[in-house]
Scaffold this motif. Structure first.
Motif, PDB file in Angstrom:
ATOM      1  N   ARG A 112       0.833  -1.206   0.000  1.00 64.25           N
ATOM      2  CA  ARG A 112       0.000   0.000   0.000  1.00 64.25           C
ATOM      3  C   ARG A 112       0.867   1.255   0.000  1.00 64.25           C
ATOM      4  O   ARG A 112       0.548   2.249  -0.666  1.00 64.25           O
ATOM      5  CB  ARG A 112      -0.947  -0.002   1.202  1.00 64.25           C
ATOM      6  CG  ARG A 112      -2.101  -0.971   1.064  1.00 64.25           C
ATOM      7  CD  ARG A 112      -3.185  -0.707   2.094  1.00 64.25           C
ATOM      8  NE  ARG A 112      -2.752  -0.988   3.457  1.00 64.25           N
ATOM      9  CZ  ARG A 112      -2.862  -2.171   4.042  1.00 64.25           C
ATOM     10  NH1 ARG A 112      -3.382  -3.198   3.372  1.00 64.25           N
ATOM     11  NH2 ARG A 112      -2.467  -2.340   5.300  1.00 64.25           N
ATOM     12  N   ALA A 113       1.970   1.222   0.733  1.00 63.93           N
ATOM     13  CA  ALA A 113       2.903   2.360   0.721  1.00 63.93           C
ATOM     14  C   ALA A 113       3.481   2.528  -0.681  1.00 63.93           C
ATOM     15  O   ALA A 113       3.639   3.655  -1.167  1.00 63.93           O
ATOM     16  CB  ALA A 113       4.013   2.145   1.746  1.00 63.93           C
ATOM     17  N   PHE A 114       3.803   1.406  -1.325  1.00 63.41           N
ATOM     18  CA  PHE A 114       4.328   1.449  -2.692  1.00 63.41           C
ATOM     19  C   PHE A 114       3.315   2.084  -3.642  1.00 63.41           C
ATOM     20  O   PHE A 114       3.667   2.924  -4.479  1.00 63.41           O
ATOM     21  CB  PHE A 114       4.666   0.028  -3.152  1.00 63.41           C
ATOM     22  CG  PHE A 114       4.984  -0.094  -4.612  1.00 63.41           C
ATOM     23  CD1 PHE A 114       6.147   0.435  -5.142  1.00 63.41           C
ATOM     24  CD2 PHE A 114       4.101  -0.743  -5.469  1.00 63.41           C
ATOM     25  CE1 PHE A 114       6.439   0.331  -6.493  1.00 63.41           C
ATOM     26  CE2 PHE A 114       4.380  -0.863  -6.820  1.00 63.41           C
ATOM     27  CZ  PHE A 114       5.554  -0.323  -7.334  1.00 63.41           C
ATOM     28  N   GLU A 115       2.061   1.699  -3.510  1.00 63.69           N
ATOM     29  CA  GLU A 115       1.023   2.234  -4.395  1.00 63.69           C
ATOM     30  C   GLU A 115       0.798   3.725  -4.189  1.00 63.69           C
ATOM     31  O   GLU A 115       0.252   4.404  -5.065  1.00 63.69           O
ATOM     32  CB  GLU A 115      -0.286   1.470  -4.166  1.00 63.69           C
ATOM     33  CG  GLU A 115      -0.247   0.032  -4.664  1.00 63.69           C
ATOM     34  CD  GLU A 115      -1.418  -0.793  -4.192  1.00 63.69           C
ATOM     35  OE1 GLU A 115      -2.263  -0.244  -3.416  1.00 63.69           O
ATOM     36  OE2 GLU A 115      -1.520  -1.964  -4.569  1.00 63.69           O
ATOM     37  N   SER A 116       1.231   4.246  -3.047  1.00 63.31           N
ATOM     38  CA  SER A 116       1.061   5.676  -2.782  1.00 63.31           C
ATOM     39  C   SER A 116       2.191   6.523  -3.369  1.00 63.31           C
ATOM     40  O   SER A 116       2.113   7.749  -3.369  1.00 63.31           O
ATOM     41  CB  SER A 116       0.990   5.922  -1.265  1.00 63.31           C
ATOM     42  OG  SER A 116       2.279   5.853  -0.664  1.00 63.31           O
ATOM     43  N   LEU A 117       3.243   5.863  -3.858  1.00 68.71           N
ATOM     44  CA  LEU A 117       4.363   6.605  -4.442  1.00 68.71           C
ATOM     45  C   LEU A 117       3.978   7.164  -5.805  1.00 68.71           C
ATOM     46  O   LEU A 117       3.041   6.684  -6.454  1.00 68.71           O
ATOM     47  CB  LEU A 117       5.580   5.690  -4.596  1.00 68.71           C
ATOM     48  CG  LEU A 117       6.150   5.053  -3.326  1.00 68.71           C
ATOM     49  CD1 LEU A 117       7.330   4.155  -3.677  1.00 68.71           C
ATOM     50  CD2 LEU A 117       6.571   6.126  -2.323  1.00 68.71           C
ATOM     51  N   ASP A 118       4.719   8.153  -6.258  1.00 73.40           N
ATOM     52  CA  ASP A 118       4.468   8.722  -7.574  1.00 73.40           C
ATOM     53  C   ASP A 118       4.783   7.693  -8.658  1.00 73.40           C
ATOM     54  O   ASP A 118       5.529   6.730  -8.428  1.00 73.40           O
ATOM     55  CB  ASP A 118       5.304   9.985  -7.786  1.00 73.40           C
ATOM     56  CG  ASP A 118       6.793   9.716  -7.623  1.00 73.40           C
ATOM     57  OD1 ASP A 118       7.453   9.472  -8.642  1.00 73.40           O
ATOM     58  OD2 ASP A 118       7.284   9.729  -6.475  1.00 73.40           O
ATOM     59  N   ALA A 119       4.214   7.887  -9.821  1.00 73.60           N
ATOM     60  CA  ALA A 119       4.324   6.912 -10.909  1.00 73.60           C
ATOM     61  C   ALA A 119       5.768   6.644 -11.314  1.00 73.60           C
ATOM     62  O   ALA A 119       6.141   5.505 -11.600  1.00 73.60           O
ATOM     63  CB  ALA A 119       3.519   7.394 -12.121  1.00 73.60           C
ATOM     64  N   ASP A 120       6.608   7.686 -11.343  1.00 71.37           N
ATOM     65  CA  ASP A 120       8.007   7.502 -11.734  1.00 71.37           C
ATOM     66  C   ASP A 120       8.735   6.591 -10.744  1.00 71.37           C
ATOM     67  O   ASP A 120       9.538   5.742 -11.140  1.00 71.37           O
ATOM     68  CB  ASP A 120       8.724   8.859 -11.808  1.00 71.37           C
ATOM     69  CG  ASP A 120       8.313   9.662 -13.031  1.00 71.37           C
ATOM     70  OD1 ASP A 120       7.699   9.085 -13.946  1.00 71.37           O
ATOM     71  OD2 ASP A 120       8.609  10.870 -13.072  1.00 71.37           O
TER      72      ASP A 120
END
Length: 216
Positions: free
Chosen positions: A118-126
Protein backbone atom coordinates in the motif's frame (compact mmCIF):
# COMPACT_ATOMS: atom_id res chain seq x y z
CA UNK A 1 4.20 13.83 7.18
CA UNK A 2 6.42 10.94 6.07
CA UNK A 3 5.89 11.16 2.33
CA UNK A 4 6.65 13.89 -0.14
CA UNK A 5 4.02 13.17 -2.79
CA UNK A 6 1.23 15.77 -2.50
CA UNK A 7 -1.55 13.47 -3.74
CA UNK A 8 -0.91 10.22 -1.89
CA UNK A 9 -3.99 8.71 -0.18
CA UNK A 10 -4.66 9.66 3.43
CA UNK A 11 -4.15 6.10 4.70
CA UNK A 12 -0.66 6.03 3.17
CA UNK A 13 0.80 8.34 5.83
CA UNK A 14 0.53 5.61 8.47
CA UNK A 15 1.83 2.93 6.08
CA UNK A 16 4.83 5.05 5.17
CA UNK A 17 5.52 5.77 8.83
CA UNK A 18 5.36 2.03 9.56
CA UNK A 19 7.88 1.36 6.79
CA UNK A 20 10.30 3.93 8.20
CA UNK A 21 10.00 2.47 11.71
CA UNK A 22 10.35 -1.11 10.49
CA UNK A 23 13.45 -0.58 8.35
CA UNK A 24 15.29 0.40 11.54
CA UNK A 25 14.95 -3.20 12.75
CA UNK A 26 15.55 -4.88 9.37
CA UNK A 27 18.74 -3.15 8.23
CA UNK A 28 20.71 -0.60 10.19
CA UNK A 29 22.85 0.10 7.13
CA UNK A 30 19.87 1.03 4.98
CA UNK A 31 18.18 2.78 7.90
CA UNK A 32 21.17 5.10 8.40
CA UNK A 33 21.24 5.86 4.68
CA UNK A 34 17.50 6.54 4.55
CA UNK A 35 17.69 8.82 7.60
CA UNK A 36 20.29 10.92 5.78
CA UNK A 37 18.06 11.45 2.73
CA UNK A 38 15.44 14.11 2.16
CA UNK A 39 11.88 13.40 1.11
CA UNK A 40 10.53 12.06 -1.15
CA UNK A 41 13.71 10.05 -1.84
CA UNK A 42 13.89 8.66 1.70
CA UNK A 43 10.45 7.06 1.45
CA UNK A 44 11.02 5.82 -2.09
CA UNK A 45 14.18 3.93 -1.09
CA UNK A 46 12.70 2.75 2.21
CA UNK A 47 9.65 1.22 0.53
CA UNK A 48 11.66 -0.20 -2.36
CA UNK A 49 14.10 -1.86 0.04
CA UNK A 50 11.31 -3.44 2.11
CA UNK A 51 9.67 -4.80 -1.04
CA UNK A 52 12.96 -6.52 -1.84
CA UNK A 53 13.24 -7.79 1.72
CA UNK A 54 9.98 -9.72 1.38
CA UNK A 55 11.38 -11.76 -1.52
CA UNK A 56 14.78 -12.13 0.14
CA UNK A 57 13.31 -13.51 3.37
CA UNK A 58 11.29 -16.15 1.51
CA UNK A 59 14.33 -17.19 -0.54
CA UNK A 60 16.44 -17.46 2.63
CA UNK A 61 13.90 -19.72 4.37
CA UNK A 62 15.50 -23.10 3.71
CA UNK A 63 12.94 -24.75 6.01
CA UNK A 64 10.32 -24.13 3.29
CA UNK A 65 10.34 -26.75 0.48
CA UNK A 66 11.86 -25.32 -2.74
CA UNK A 67 8.66 -25.76 -4.77
CA UNK A 68 6.71 -23.83 -2.15
CA UNK A 69 9.35 -21.11 -2.00
CA UNK A 70 9.17 -20.70 -5.77
CA UNK A 71 5.36 -20.60 -5.73
CA UNK A 72 5.36 -17.88 -3.07
CA UNK A 73 7.92 -15.83 -4.99
CA UNK A 74 5.89 -16.12 -8.19
CA UNK A 75 2.72 -15.11 -6.36
CA UNK A 76 4.56 -12.08 -5.02
CA UNK A 77 5.71 -11.24 -8.53
CA UNK A 78 2.12 -11.48 -9.77
CA UNK A 79 0.98 -9.02 -7.11
CA UNK A 80 3.51 -6.51 -8.45
CA UNK A 81 2.47 -7.15 -12.07
CA UNK A 82 0.03 -4.36 -13.05
CA UNK A 83 -1.44 -6.62 -15.73
CA UNK A 84 -2.14 -9.56 -13.39
CA UNK A 85 -5.21 -10.11 -11.23
CA UNK A 86 -3.30 -11.13 -8.09
CA UNK A 87 -3.77 -8.93 -5.03
CA UNK A 88 -1.92 -8.34 -1.78
CA UNK A 89 -4.56 -10.46 -0.04
CA UNK A 90 -3.66 -13.37 -2.34
CA UNK A 91 -0.04 -13.17 -1.22
CA UNK A 92 -1.06 -12.73 2.41
CA UNK A 93 -3.17 -15.91 2.22
CA UNK A 94 -0.43 -17.86 0.42
CA UNK A 95 2.32 -16.94 2.88
CA UNK A 96 0.30 -17.29 6.09
CA UNK A 97 0.89 -21.07 6.48
CA UNK A 98 4.68 -20.65 6.48
CA UNK A 99 4.91 -17.70 8.86
CA UNK A 100 6.87 -18.66 11.99
CA UNK A 101 5.06 -18.49 15.32
CA UNK A 102 7.72 -16.13 16.64
CA UNK A 103 8.57 -13.59 13.97
CA UNK A 104 11.79 -11.67 13.74
CA UNK A 105 11.97 -8.32 11.95
CA UNK A 106 12.32 -9.91 8.51
CA UNK A 107 9.28 -12.16 8.91
CA UNK A 108 7.30 -9.24 10.28
CA UNK A 109 7.89 -7.47 6.95
CA UNK A 110 6.68 -10.57 5.08
CA UNK A 111 3.57 -10.86 7.25
CA UNK A 112 2.86 -7.16 6.78
CA UNK A 113 3.63 -7.13 3.05
CA UNK A 114 0.20 -5.64 2.26
CA UNK A 115 1.22 -2.55 4.25
CA UNK A 116 4.43 -2.21 2.26
CA UNK A 117 2.49 -2.70 -0.97
CA UNK A 118 0.00 0.00 0.00
CA UNK A 119 2.90 2.36 0.72
CA UNK A 120 4.33 1.45 -2.69
CA UNK A 121 1.02 2.23 -4.39
CA UNK A 122 1.06 5.68 -2.78
CA UNK A 123 4.36 6.60 -4.44
CA UNK A 124 4.47 8.72 -7.57
CA UNK A 125 4.32 6.91 -10.91
CA UNK A 126 8.01 7.50 -11.73
CA UNK A 127 9.10 5.94 -8.44
CA UNK A 128 6.85 2.95 -8.98
CA UNK A 129 8.26 2.42 -12.47
CA UNK A 130 11.81 2.57 -11.10
CA UNK A 131 11.07 0.07 -8.32
CA UNK A 132 8.67 -2.45 -9.83
CA UNK A 133 10.88 -4.06 -12.55
CA UNK A 134 13.82 -4.73 -10.23
CA UNK A 135 11.71 -6.23 -7.42
CA UNK A 136 9.94 -8.44 -9.95
CA UNK A 137 13.25 -9.53 -11.46
CA UNK A 138 14.53 -10.39 -7.99
CA UNK A 139 11.44 -12.48 -7.18
CA UNK A 140 11.38 -14.42 -10.46
CA UNK A 141 15.16 -14.87 -10.48
CA UNK A 142 15.12 -16.28 -6.96
CA UNK A 143 12.23 -18.58 -7.88
CA UNK A 144 14.17 -19.94 -10.83
CA UNK A 145 17.23 -20.54 -8.67
CA UNK A 146 15.44 -22.52 -5.96
CA UNK A 147 13.64 -24.54 -8.66
CA UNK A 148 16.86 -25.29 -10.54
CA UNK A 149 18.13 -27.64 -7.86
CA UNK A 150 14.78 -28.55 -6.30
CA UNK A 151 15.59 -32.29 -6.32
CA UNK A 152 18.84 -31.57 -4.48
CA UNK A 153 17.09 -29.72 -1.68
CA UNK A 154 16.95 -26.20 -3.08
CA UNK A 155 19.48 -23.48 -3.76
CA UNK A 156 22.91 -24.66 -4.91
CA UNK A 157 25.77 -22.71 -6.47
CA UNK A 158 27.72 -24.86 -8.94
CA UNK A 159 29.96 -22.39 -10.80
CA UNK A 160 31.35 -18.88 -10.82
CA UNK A 161 28.78 -17.99 -13.46
CA UNK A 162 25.97 -19.17 -11.20
CA UNK A 163 27.48 -17.28 -8.27
CA UNK A 164 27.42 -14.05 -10.26
CA UNK A 165 23.89 -14.75 -11.48
CA UNK A 166 22.72 -15.43 -7.92
CA UNK A 167 24.42 -12.30 -6.60
CA UNK A 168 22.68 -10.29 -9.28
CA UNK A 169 19.23 -11.46 -8.21
CA UNK A 170 19.78 -11.01 -4.48
CA UNK A 171 21.82 -7.79 -4.51
CA UNK A 172 22.44 -6.44 -8.00
CA UNK A 173 18.73 -5.81 -8.42
CA UNK A 174 18.71 -3.76 -5.21
CA UNK A 175 21.67 -1.73 -6.46
CA UNK A 176 19.88 -1.08 -9.72
CA UNK A 177 16.70 -0.09 -7.88
CA UNK A 178 18.51 2.47 -5.73
CA UNK A 179 20.48 3.73 -8.72
CA UNK A 180 17.34 4.28 -10.80
CA UNK A 181 15.71 6.23 -7.99
CA UNK A 182 18.77 8.40 -7.36
CA UNK A 183 19.42 8.91 -11.07
CA UNK A 184 16.13 10.78 -11.36
CA UNK A 185 17.62 13.61 -9.30
CA UNK A 186 21.03 13.57 -10.97
CA UNK A 187 22.32 15.36 -14.04
CA UNK A 188 22.38 13.45 -17.33
CA UNK A 189 26.13 12.82 -17.05
CA UNK A 190 25.96 11.76 -13.41
CA UNK A 191 22.99 9.49 -14.07
CA UNK A 192 24.83 7.81 -16.93
CA UNK A 193 27.88 7.17 -14.72
CA UNK A 194 25.72 5.82 -11.92
CA UNK A 195 23.92 3.40 -14.23
CA UNK A 196 27.22 2.28 -15.77
CA UNK A 197 28.60 1.19 -12.40
CA UNK A 198 25.39 0.09 -10.66
CA UNK A 199 25.69 -3.60 -11.48
CA UNK A 200 29.38 -4.05 -10.66
CA UNK A 201 29.10 -2.09 -7.41
CA UNK A 202 26.08 -4.09 -6.21
CA UNK A 203 27.74 -7.40 -7.16
CA UNK A 204 30.88 -6.39 -5.27
CA UNK A 205 28.91 -5.76 -2.09
CA UNK A 206 27.18 -9.14 -2.29
CA UNK A 207 30.39 -11.03 -3.09
CA UNK A 208 31.94 -9.50 0.03
CA UNK A 209 28.97 -10.82 2.03
CA UNK A 210 29.39 -14.27 0.47
CA UNK A 211 33.12 -14.29 1.27
CA UNK A 212 32.40 -13.35 4.90
CA UNK A 213 29.92 -16.25 5.15
CA UNK A 214 32.29 -18.75 3.52
CA UNK A 215 35.21 -18.09 5.87
CA UNK A 216 33.38 -19.16 9.08
Amino acid sequence: MVGGHPQFPQYAASERAWCHDTVQDVSRTFALTIDALEEPMATRICVGYLLCRVADTIEDATEIPPAEQAALLRTYDSVLDPDADATAKDFEAAVEPVLPAERNADWTVVAEAPRVLRAFESLDADAQEAIRPTVREMATGMAAFVERYEEDGGLRIQSVEELEEYCWYVAGTVGELVTELLADDASTTEASTMREHARSFALLLQLVNVAKDVRP
